[in-house]
Design an enzyme around this catalytic site. Structure first.
Site, mmCIF file in Angstrom:
data_model
loop_
_atom_site.group_PDB
_atom_site.id
_atom_site.type_symbol
_atom_site.label_atom_id
_atom_site.label_comp_id
_atom_site.label_asym_id
_atom_site.label_seq_id
_atom_site.Cartn_x
_atom_site.Cartn_y
_atom_site.Cartn_z
ATOM 1 C CE LYS A 96 20.093 -32.718 -6.806
ATOM 2 N NZ LYS A 96 20.490 -34.059 -6.282
ATOM 3 C CD GLU A 127 27.917 -34.842 -7.800
ATOM 4 O OE1 GLU A 127 28.865 -34.412 -7.132
ATOM 5 O OE2 GLU A 127 26.751 -34.939 -7.346
ATOM 6 C CB SER A 153 12.594 -32.760 -6.233
ATOM 7 O OG SER A 153 12.554 -33.203 -7.579
#
Lengths: 398, 251
Positions: free
Chosen positions: A91, A113, A380
């Site tokens: 991210k 969010e 990830s």
């Protein structure tokens, strides 16, 4: 069949995507698209972002051999280690890029969010690095199951706002972030965390995450002197998958596999597999596959993984599904939990529950593999955030 | 809108809130109390342009079984003597089928359609279908709409222009500034369509202030909040607004 146009730069991916938002937001999206288009070729911007990715995030992340997992999977599995990026997931690649954009646009307040909390942590981190005010919207139920990440965000100076409306998860956190943006759009940039939402977010987030695919392609060529047979990644909104797929879209021989969350099973209705079981519809500003009722109401998603617990999916994935360039599968909560443990035991890597879905899919293909196949699996994020939740689920204090 | 020689009052009612029967009663009440148009809200699971009051009303209406078809039946049954504008998010209409929706909505007597998440230019093909259909496509203009964009929006608007009074979701309490007067002037300079103003108007005093600038006033959140207390409470508000607007001299 649709004509495949790899890496489109307009707001549509075939029929999918678009900018279905309240009028109030149109100017901000136009401004963002203009700023973004300008920095795509701006060497100063790219150098600044590249420097951050190298010196702050720790890129390139390794492509690890996984000998014991490979044995279980019947092929050579290479792990792309986004779990080793700063903050523990991919991210951060996107949030740093968007924070640099926000600075260029003169926006000094940041909102986001978050589902599992990884995007919230990555946004709070980038805001701390640049001294920007940060507000993160998070479903009240997600705050409960990802308490560690809530504390991390607060530690980083962010304000975490619990969202108690609707499903109390990512879908409603996104609604609330959009409502904040409509209200404060003049001063505020919304750092959307996945390849979803109105244009330009799906292409912008993909491009910031494409560093995963660029690195993986170079690394695998270096390692085995050819492209992989298959690239596998989990898909909620789909940003880590789009990021790694981006490196291989132009190589048709490389199979691209996205793995959605089948929750308690597709037949149960309690899942998050928008591509497998949804129908095209409009949510959060774009047209894509969507879990919805016969009446066009959005259905609640379910997954053991808060990061996949979303009833929509990025419009480019919808396009890749329809064009046949990528294939999408779904893995249940039970199988993902088993794979979470398997990867820990076999490789000493505790993955997040999200990529555990991709691990489970690779393990399930073992019987049909030829031994010389090379599979790149995108890990990830790391699983520290999930350990307490999984321990509680398994009732174990081992 | 201007033909009546007074400022138009445009109440918004969420179909199915607080119940199907009460919302039917509410529609007839607002017409009785002098509404010039009525906006009927199609409830949606993810009303991201709405504040908490209309969010809760939509959620409640859906929980009680309201559907898109149910909204149309309600409009048919209400048989209102004033024009009806359907106020919806896009997805329920897409799912129902755009052509079928336009046909059925017209058949029950609806006159206009307002889609919160379909800004001008977002989907030219769909917008063309909507404009060719029997309903007026009402356009929203926001405080952030650029002058360049306004030209295109007004060229594709029917009926009247719905000007959002403030940044924010419905029911927002951010202040209305001098910007509103500038927005009205910008629209007037480019279009002869009447202008209705909405978002956050909740009293006769505010309605009066806005009516001095525009041709009509939309009242949603304040009315839905009163409806939670029953139709008589809502009737009092609509009466107050009507009297306030009638006190404003229309140019």
């Amino acid at each position: 069949m649709l004509i495949a146009e790899p890496m489109p730069t307009t707001g549509r991916f075939g029929p999918f995507g678009g900018r279905y938002v309240p009028e109030t937001l149109v100017a901000a999206l136009e401004d963002l698209a203009t700023t973004y288009d300008a920095v795509r070729d701006d060497t100063g911007f790219q150098a600044e972002l590249g420097g951050l990715l190298r010196e702050y995030v720790g890129r390139p992340t390794p492509l690890s051999e996984a000998p014991r997992l490979s044995e279980a999977a019947g092929c050579r599995v290479l792990l792309k280690r986004e779990d080793l990026a700063h903050t523990g997931a991919h991210k951060i690649n996107n949030t740093l890029g968007q924070i640099l954009l926000a600075r260029r646009m003169g926006k000094h307040r940041i909102i986001a969010e978050t589902g599992a909390g990884q995007h919230g942590v990555a946004t709070a981190t980038a805001c701390a690095r640049y001294g920007l005010a940060c507000v993160v919207y998070m479903g009240a139920d997600d705050m409960e199951r990802q308490r560690l990440n809530v504390y991390r965000m607060e530690l980083l100076g962010a304000t975490v706002v619990p969202v108690t409306a609707g499903t109390r998860t990512l879908k409603d956190a996104t609604n609330e972030a959009l409502r904040d943006w409509v209200t404060n759009v003049v001063t505020t940039h919304y750092v959307l965390g996945s390849v979803v939402g109105p244009d330009p977010f799906p292409r912008l987030v993909r491009d910031f995450q494409a560093v995963i695919g660029r690195e993986a392609r170079a690394q695998v060529l270096d390692r085995v002197a050819r492209l992989p047979d298959e690239v596998v990644a989990c898909v909620g909104g789909g940003s880590n998958a789009m990021g790694i797929f981006a490196g291989f879209l132009d190589a048709p021989a490389v199979r691209l596999i996205g793995v959605e969350a089948a929750g308690e099973g597709l037949a149960s209705g309690r899942h998050a597999a928008s591509l497998a079981a949804g129908r095209p519809g409009v949510l959060h500003g774009s047209l894509s596959y969507l879990l919805q009722s016969e009446d066009g109401q959005v259905l609640g998603a379910h997954s053991v993984s808060a990061g996949l617990d979303y009833p929509g999916v990025g419009p480019e994935h919808a396009f890749l599904k329809e064009s046949g360039r990528a294939t999408y599968a779904a893995v249940s909560d039970t199988d993902a939990l088993a794979a979470f443990e398997t990867l820990a035991r076999l490789e000493g890597i505790v993955p997040a529950l999200e990529p555990a879905h991709a691990v489970a899919w690779v393990l399930a293909q073992a019987a049909g593999r030829q031994g010389d196949e090379v599979v790149v699996l995108n890990v990830s994020g790391r699983g520290d955030k999930d350990v307490a939740h999984v321990a509680a689920l398994s009732g174990a204090t081992r | 809108m201007r033909a009546a020689g007074r400022s138009a009052l445009i109440p918004y009612v969420t179909a199915g809130f607080p119940s199907r029967a009460r919302s039917l009663e509410a529609l007839q009440m607002v017409a009785d109390e002098g509404a010039d148009f009525v906006e009927v809200g199609v409830p949606f699971s993810d009303p991201l342009a709405d504040g908490p009051v209309i969010q809760r009303a939509s959620h409640h209406a859906l929980q009680q079984g309201m559907t898109t078809a149910g909204v149309l039946e309600l409009v048919a049954e209400a048989a209102l003597p004033v024009p009806v504008i359907l106020f919806s998010y896009l997805n329920p209409i897409l799912r129902y089928g755009v052509d079928r929706f336009l046909r059925d909505a017209r058949a029950v007597g609806a006159d206009g359609l307002l889609l919160t998440d379909l800004p001008g230019g977002a989907d030219p093909g769909l917008e063309e279908t909507l404009r060719r259909g029997p309903l007026d496509l009402i356009r929203l203009v926001a405080p952030t709409t650029s002058p360049g964009r306004l030209v295109g929006l007004l060229a594709s608007a029917d009926g009247f222009v719905y000007l959002i009074a403030r940044l924010g979701v419905t029911g927002a309490r951010t202040p209305v500034t001098a910007e509103l007067a500038r927005s009205v002037a910008a629209i007037r300079a480019r279009s002869s369509l009447p202008i209705a103003v909405g978002f956050g108007i909740d009293s006769g005093e505010q309605a009066r202030a806005v009516a001095g600038l525009a041709d009509g006033v939309v009242v949603g959140t304040a009315l839905v909040r009163r409806l939670a207390d029953g139709v008589p409470a809502a009737r009092a508000l609509v009466g107050e607004l009507r009297r306030a607007l009638d006190a404003v001299a229309v140019a």
